[in-house]
Scaffold this motif. Structure first.
Motif, mmCIF file in Angstrom:
data_model
loop_
_atom_site.group_PDB
_atom_site.id
_atom_site.type_symbol
_atom_site.label_atom_id
_atom_site.label_comp_id
_atom_site.label_asym_id
_atom_site.label_seq_id
_atom_site.Cartn_x
_atom_site.Cartn_y
_atom_site.Cartn_z
ATOM 1 N N GLU A 59 -54.076 11.306 67.259
ATOM 2 C CA GLU A 59 -53.065 10.536 66.713
ATOM 3 C C GLU A 59 -51.568 11.259 67.175
ATOM 4 O OE1 GLU A 59 -54.743 8.736 62.605
ATOM 5 O OE2 GLU A 59 -53.954 10.944 62.622
ATOM 6 N N TYR A 60 -51.578 12.642 66.978
ATOM 7 C CA TYR A 60 -50.565 13.513 67.492
ATOM 8 C C TYR A 60 -50.036 12.990 69.111
ATOM 9 C CZ TYR A 60 -47.365 17.037 68.980
ATOM 10 O OH TYR A 60 -46.383 17.948 69.619
ATOM 11 N N LEU A 61 -50.922 12.994 69.990
ATOM 12 C CA LEU A 61 -50.985 12.992 71.394
ATOM 13 C C LEU A 61 -50.208 11.517 71.323
ATOM 14 C CD1 LEU A 61 -54.094 14.330 72.772
ATOM 15 C CD2 LEU A 61 -51.843 15.340 72.891
ATOM 16 N N VAL A 62 -50.509 10.560 70.521
ATOM 17 C CA VAL A 62 -50.216 9.172 70.862
ATOM 18 C C VAL A 62 -48.572 9.171 70.262
ATOM 19 C CG1 VAL A 62 -50.240 6.827 69.987
ATOM 20 C CG2 VAL A 62 -52.319 8.023 70.534
ATOM 21 N N LEU A 63 -48.642 9.604 69.399
ATOM 22 C CA LEU A 63 -47.195 9.796 68.794
ATOM 23 C C LEU A 63 -46.216 10.499 69.763
ATOM 24 C CD1 LEU A 63 -47.518 10.465 65.028
ATOM 25 C CD2 LEU A 63 -47.058 8.255 66.168
ATOM 26 N N SER A 64 -46.824 11.589 70.227
ATOM 27 C CA SER A 64 -45.900 12.718 71.119
ATOM 28 C C SER A 64 -45.687 11.905 72.553
ATOM 29 C CB SER A 64 -46.900 13.714 71.163
ATOM 30 O OG SER A 64 -45.941 14.598 72.284
ATOM 31 N N HIS A 65 -46.501 11.262 73.127
ATOM 32 C CA HIS A 65 -46.210 10.311 74.400
ATOM 33 C C HIS A 65 -45.175 9.397 74.071
ATOM 34 C CE1 HIS A 65 -48.691 12.504 76.949
ATOM 35 N NE2 HIS A 65 -49.894 12.402 76.184
ATOM 36 N N LEU A 66 -45.276 8.415 72.976
ATOM 37 C CA LEU A 66 -44.330 7.742 72.531
ATOM 38 C C LEU A 66 -42.904 8.353 72.564
ATOM 39 C CD1 LEU A 66 -46.233 5.115 70.266
ATOM 40 C CD2 LEU A 66 -45.245 4.880 72.585
ATOM 41 N N SER A 67 -42.786 9.460 71.810
ATOM 42 C CA SER A 67 -41.698 10.072 71.653
ATOM 43 C C SER A 67 -40.850 10.489 72.931
ATOM 44 C CB SER A 67 -41.877 11.129 70.604
ATOM 45 O OG SER A 67 -42.170 12.487 71.302
ATOM 46 N N GLU A 68 -41.633 10.695 74.010
ATOM 47 C CA GLU A 68 -41.144 11.132 75.261
ATOM 48 C C GLU A 68 -40.905 10.026 76.438
ATOM 49 O OE1 GLU A 68 -44.191 13.742 76.594
ATOM 50 O OE2 GLU A 68 -43.330 15.612 75.274
ATOM 51 N N ALA A 69 -41.222 8.787 75.731
ATOM 52 C CA ALA A 69 -41.037 7.588 76.617
ATOM 53 C C ALA A 69 -39.845 7.197 76.670
ATOM 54 C CB ALA A 69 -42.167 6.550 76.483
ATOM 55 N N PRO A 70 -39.098 6.564 77.623
ATOM 56 C CA PRO A 70 -38.054 5.793 77.705
ATOM 57 C C PRO A 70 -38.005 4.623 76.466
ATOM 58 C CG PRO A 70 -38.829 5.742 79.842
ATOM 59 C CD PRO A 70 -39.966 6.256 79.132
#
Length: 169
Positions: A59-70
């Motif tokens: 869950e953290y990885l999913v949220l983290s990658h979304l947070s870094e995406a345009p």
């Protein structure tokens, strides 16, 4: 393997295939080290996230990658690849995150065959609060034990062995 520890020479379903190349000591050490990392490392990184933030590592990885995406938005397939999970696993996690108000799903306006996942402001707050916990755990468990050369080697090896999750071909 037969009772002496050598390879079996029977004629089963694989009897007509060439004999396997058994691992030498160096290969065995490399394989054992890799599989230990794959199987044991998540169990070292997840507990602090669960205890302090109620998040699984995935869950953290999913949220983290979304947070870094345009625009904090990615296609589900790309997000599955980045988070190293299958589309079905990602779908289940995103559904839970939607229920918590952290993620929103919508058809991709550029191509309706795809679904986008977008991190909400509440989701950004969650990942922002959890990031220091994850970073401390990651440094303590992995990065602090490696020098720059080790880190570069690990990144190079990971790139060579990169596996695309099921459903992403």
């Amino acid at each position: 393997m037969d009772s002496t520890g050598g390879p079996m020479n029977g004629t089963g379903a694989h009897g007509d295939q060439e004999e396997p190349r058994w691992l030498d000591e160096q290969e065995k050490a490399a394989w054992t080290g890799l599989i230990s990392l794959v199987l044991l490392l998540p169990g070292k990184l997840e507990p602090p996230l669960r205890q302090e933030h109620g998040l699984t590592l995935f869950e953290y990885l999913v949220l983290s990658h979304l947070s870094e995406a345009p625009r904090r938005t990615l296609r589900m397939g790309e997000l599955a690849f980045l988070a190293s999970g299958s589309l079905s696993r990602l779908s289940n996690v995103v559904k839970r995150c939607e229920q918590r108000g952290w993620v929103r799903r919508m058809p991709d306006p550029a191509d309706g065959r795809y679904t986008l996942a977008e991190l909400t402001d509440d989701g950004f707050d969650v990942v922002h609060q959890a990031a220091p916990t994850h970073l401390r755990s990651l440094r303590r468990t992995v990065l602090d034990a490696l020098n720059t050369t080790d880190q570069k080697a690990l990144a190079r090896i990971a790139e060579k062995l990169r596996i695309v999750p099921d459903g992403l071909g």
